[in-house]
Design a protein around this motif. Structure first.
Motif, PDB file in Angstrom:
ATOM      1  N   SER A  43      -8.262  30.160  -2.018  1.00  0.00           N
ATOM      2  CA  SER A  43      -8.401  31.484  -1.581  1.00  0.00           C
ATOM      3  C   SER A  43      -7.343  31.758  -0.638  1.00  0.00           C
ATOM      4  O   SER A  43      -6.812  30.981   0.418  1.00  0.00           O
ATOM      5  N   HIS A  44      -6.715  32.875  -1.107  1.00  0.00           N
ATOM      6  CA  HIS A  44      -5.396  33.201  -0.302  1.00  0.00           C
ATOM      7  C   HIS A  44      -4.374  32.215  -0.326  1.00  0.00           C
ATOM      8  O   HIS A  44      -3.152  32.004   0.642  1.00  0.00           O
ATOM      9  N   GLY A  45      -4.329  31.518  -1.236  1.00  0.00           N
ATOM     10  CA  GLY A  45      -3.013  30.334  -1.443  1.00  0.00           C
ATOM     11  C   GLY A  45      -2.920  29.754  -2.604  1.00  0.00           C
ATOM     12  O   GLY A  45      -3.727  29.867  -3.636  1.00  0.00           O
ATOM     13  N   ILE A  46      -2.399  28.770  -2.898  1.00  0.00           N
ATOM     14  CA  ILE A  46      -2.059  27.823  -4.061  1.00  0.00           C
ATOM     15  C   ILE A  46      -1.873  26.550  -3.523  1.00  0.00           C
ATOM     16  O   ILE A  46      -1.404  26.164  -2.229  1.00  0.00           O
ATOM     17  N   ARG A  47      -2.659  25.548  -4.149  1.00  0.00           N
ATOM     18  CA  ARG A  47      -2.802  24.182  -3.902  1.00  0.00           C
ATOM     19  C   ARG A  47      -1.349  23.368  -4.124  1.00  0.00           C
ATOM     20  O   ARG A  47      -0.580  24.174  -4.693  1.00  0.00           O
ATOM     21  N   GLU A  48      -1.600  22.478  -3.327  1.00  0.00           N
ATOM     22  CA  GLU A  48      -0.119  21.556  -3.602  1.00  0.00           C
ATOM     23  C   GLU A  48      -0.473  20.319  -4.426  1.00  0.00           C
ATOM     24  O   GLU A  48      -1.579  19.937  -4.507  1.00  0.00           O
ATOM     25  N   SER A  49       0.565  19.869  -5.018  1.00  0.00           N
ATOM     26  CA  SER A  49       0.582  18.734  -6.018  1.00  0.00           C
ATOM     27  C   SER A  49      -0.464  18.812  -7.088  1.00  0.00           C
ATOM     28  O   SER A  49      -1.334  18.131  -7.155  1.00  0.00           O
ATOM     29  N   VAL A  50      -0.544  19.929  -7.693  1.00  0.00           N
ATOM     30  CA  VAL A  50      -1.533  20.304  -8.775  1.00  0.00           C
ATOM     31  C   VAL A  50      -0.609  20.628  -9.874  1.00  0.00           C
ATOM     32  O   VAL A  50       0.121  21.483  -9.822  1.00  0.00           O
ATOM     33  N   ARG A  51      -0.991  20.068 -11.307  1.00  0.00           N
ATOM     34  CA  ARG A  51      -0.382  20.599 -12.386  1.00  0.00           C
ATOM     35  C   ARG A  51      -1.540  20.794 -13.356  1.00  0.00           C
ATOM     36  O   ARG A  51      -2.307  19.953 -13.628  1.00  0.00           O
ATOM     37  N   VAL A  52      -1.376  21.979 -14.223  1.00  0.00           N
ATOM     38  CA  VAL A  52      -2.448  22.138 -15.323  1.00  0.00           C
ATOM     39  C   VAL A  52      -1.631  22.406 -16.384  1.00  0.00           C
ATOM     40  O   VAL A  52      -0.643  23.014 -16.639  1.00  0.00           O
ATOM     41  N   HIS A  53      -1.946  21.603 -17.627  1.00  0.00           N
ATOM     42  CA  HIS A  53      -1.147  21.523 -18.785  1.00  0.00           C
ATOM     43  C   HIS A  53      -2.318  22.102 -19.864  1.00  0.00           C
ATOM     44  O   HIS A  53      -3.401  21.522 -19.966  1.00  0.00           O
ATOM     45  N   LEU A  54      -1.861  23.211 -20.429  1.00  0.00           N
ATOM     46  CA  LEU A  54      -2.589  23.748 -21.643  1.00  0.00           C
ATOM     47  C   LEU A  54      -2.143  23.411 -23.069  1.00  0.00           C
ATOM     48  O   LEU A  54      -0.856  23.663 -23.142  1.00  0.00           O
ATOM     49  N   VAL A  55      -2.824  22.584 -23.727  1.00  0.00           N
ATOM     50  CA  VAL A  55      -2.250  22.305 -24.921  1.00  0.00           C
ATOM     51  C   VAL A  55      -2.932  23.173 -25.799  1.00  0.00           C
ATOM     52  O   VAL A  55      -3.925  23.278 -26.445  1.00  0.00           O
ATOM     53  N   ILE A  56      -1.965  23.953 -26.756  1.00  0.00           N
ATOM     54  CA  ILE A  56      -2.247  25.125 -27.546  1.00  0.00           C
ATOM     55  C   ILE A  56      -2.203  24.503 -29.127  1.00  0.00           C
ATOM     56  O   ILE A  56      -1.002  24.267 -29.393  1.00  0.00           O
ATOM     57  N   ALA A  57      -3.245  24.661 -29.694  1.00  0.00           N
ATOM     58  CA  ALA A  57      -3.231  24.367 -31.238  1.00  0.00           C
ATOM     59  C   ALA A  57      -2.657  22.883 -31.503  1.00  0.00           C
ATOM     60  O   ALA A  57      -2.106  22.893 -32.638  1.00  0.00           O
ATOM     61  N   ASP A  58      -2.567  22.188 -30.572  1.00  0.00           N
ATOM     62  CA  ASP A  58      -2.054  20.852 -30.727  1.00  0.00           C
ATOM     63  C   ASP A  58      -0.776  20.742 -31.166  1.00  0.00           C
ATOM     64  O   ASP A  58      -0.326  19.867 -31.877  1.00  0.00           O
ATOM     65  N   ALA A  59       0.209  21.741 -30.613  1.00  0.00           N
ATOM     66  CA  ALA A  59       1.475  22.043 -31.148  1.00  0.00           C
ATOM     67  C   ALA A  59       2.285  22.193 -30.028  1.00  0.00           C
ATOM     68  O   ALA A  59       3.434  21.856 -29.941  1.00  0.00           O
ATOM     69  N   PHE A  60       1.894  22.765 -28.867  1.00  0.00           N
ATOM     70  CA  PHE A  60       2.509  23.027 -27.685  1.00  0.00           C
ATOM     71  C   PHE A  60       1.949  22.880 -26.250  1.00  0.00           C
ATOM     72  O   PHE A  60       0.686  23.056 -26.454  1.00  0.00           O
ATOM     73  N   THR A  61       2.427  22.638 -25.310  1.00  0.00           N
ATOM     74  CA  THR A  61       1.805  22.350 -24.068  1.00  0.00           C
ATOM     75  C   THR A  61       2.337  23.238 -23.093  1.00  0.00           C
ATOM     76  O   THR A  61       3.689  23.178 -22.704  1.00  0.00           O
ATOM     77  N   VAL A  62       1.729  24.287 -22.567  1.00  0.00           N
ATOM     78  CA  VAL A  62       2.335  25.119 -21.279  1.00  0.00           C
ATOM     79  C   VAL A  62       1.911  24.335 -20.022  1.00  0.00           C
ATOM     80  O   VAL A  62       0.632  24.131 -19.736  1.00  0.00           O
ATOM     81  N   THR A  63       2.631  24.142 -19.109  1.00  0.00           N
ATOM     82  CA  THR A  63       2.625  23.400 -17.964  1.00  0.00           C
ATOM     83  C   THR A  63       2.667  24.411 -16.787  1.00  0.00           C
ATOM     84  O   THR A  63       3.765  25.079 -16.657  1.00  0.00           O
ATOM     85  N   PHE A  64       1.849  24.629 -15.938  1.00  0.00           N
ATOM     86  CA  PHE A  64       1.702  25.368 -14.647  1.00  0.00           C
ATOM     87  C   PHE A  64       1.847  24.356 -13.321  1.00  0.00           C
ATOM     88  O   PHE A  64       1.036  23.374 -13.300  1.00  0.00           O
TER      89      PHE A  64
END
Length: 207
Positions: A43-64
């Motif tokens: 709430s009203h901020g961004i966490r520290e030390s977190v990554r989210v990896h979206l594996v798309i169609a088993d071909a690409f991974t988008v990392t936040f």
């Protein structure tokens, strides 16, 4: 570091197929966007030390990467636009070198196996790697509340589909453990929220 790997089986790899006016129609990209928001935002901020990896169609991974994210807002449209930008930059991802999309967002030409190997080591290993310990979130797992959080966990979960057989086998070969967040089946983004709370409150003496 906390990391979440979310498998998106139906999301198109063509950025032109991602309409911001119909985000669910892009292979339920709306669910993956909510996973990103649940993973990196407070709430009203961004966490520290977190990554989210979206594996798309088993071909690409988008990392936040929460530590370096800039100008990202938690609404689905904003996150979906960043995913679309990542897919538009896929020609810049050469081998396993990432394409830089915007601050805190990268795209790699990696499917699930390569992404898991990068995070926790090759299959048949201990489930522990240079970046963390792999934990599968699954309805058939052991109760979350009875487990001790691992150091630098890497949680892997699926979108609205069950794990495909090949993905389930790959994860089972690498995961140190399998956990269930509760007695009811939850959406993937809600599962991430429960896991965050479990880690946030471990050893917490009072509220």
């Amino acid at each position: 570091m906390r990391q979440f790997v979310v498998i998106g089986r139906d999301v198109p790899t063509d950025p032109d197929a991602v309409s911001l006016s119909d985000i669910p129609g892009a292979g339920r990209l709306d669910l993956l966007c909510r996973c990103v928001s649940a993973g990196v935002f407070l709430s009203h901020g961004i966490r520290e030390s977190v990554r989210v990896h979206l594996v798309i169609a088993d071909a690409f991974t988008v990392t936040f990467d929460a530590d370096t994210l800039r100008h990202l807002h938690p609404d689905e449209r904003n996150v979906a636009a960043r995913v679309r930008d990542a897919l538009a930059a896929k020609e810049d991802a050469i081998g396993h070198m990432p394409a830089d999309v915007s601050p805190g967002v990268e795209l790699r030409r990696m499917g699930l196996d390569a992404t898991l190997d990068r995070l926790v080591g090759e299959e048949g290993g201990s489930g522990r790697g240079p970046d963390g310990t792999l934990v599968q979130l699954h309805e058939d797992g052991d109760p979350l509340v009875d487990a001790d959080p691992p150091t630098d966990p890497v949680f892997v979960l699926s979108d609205h589909h069950d794990f495909a057989p090949a993905a389930a086998e790959s994860i089972a070969d690498r995961a140190e453990r399998r956990l269930r967040v509760g007695p009811e089946l939850l959406h993937a983004d809600h599962t991430i929220t429960v896991v965050h709370n479990w880690l946030d409150t471990h050893g917490y003496a009072s509220y």
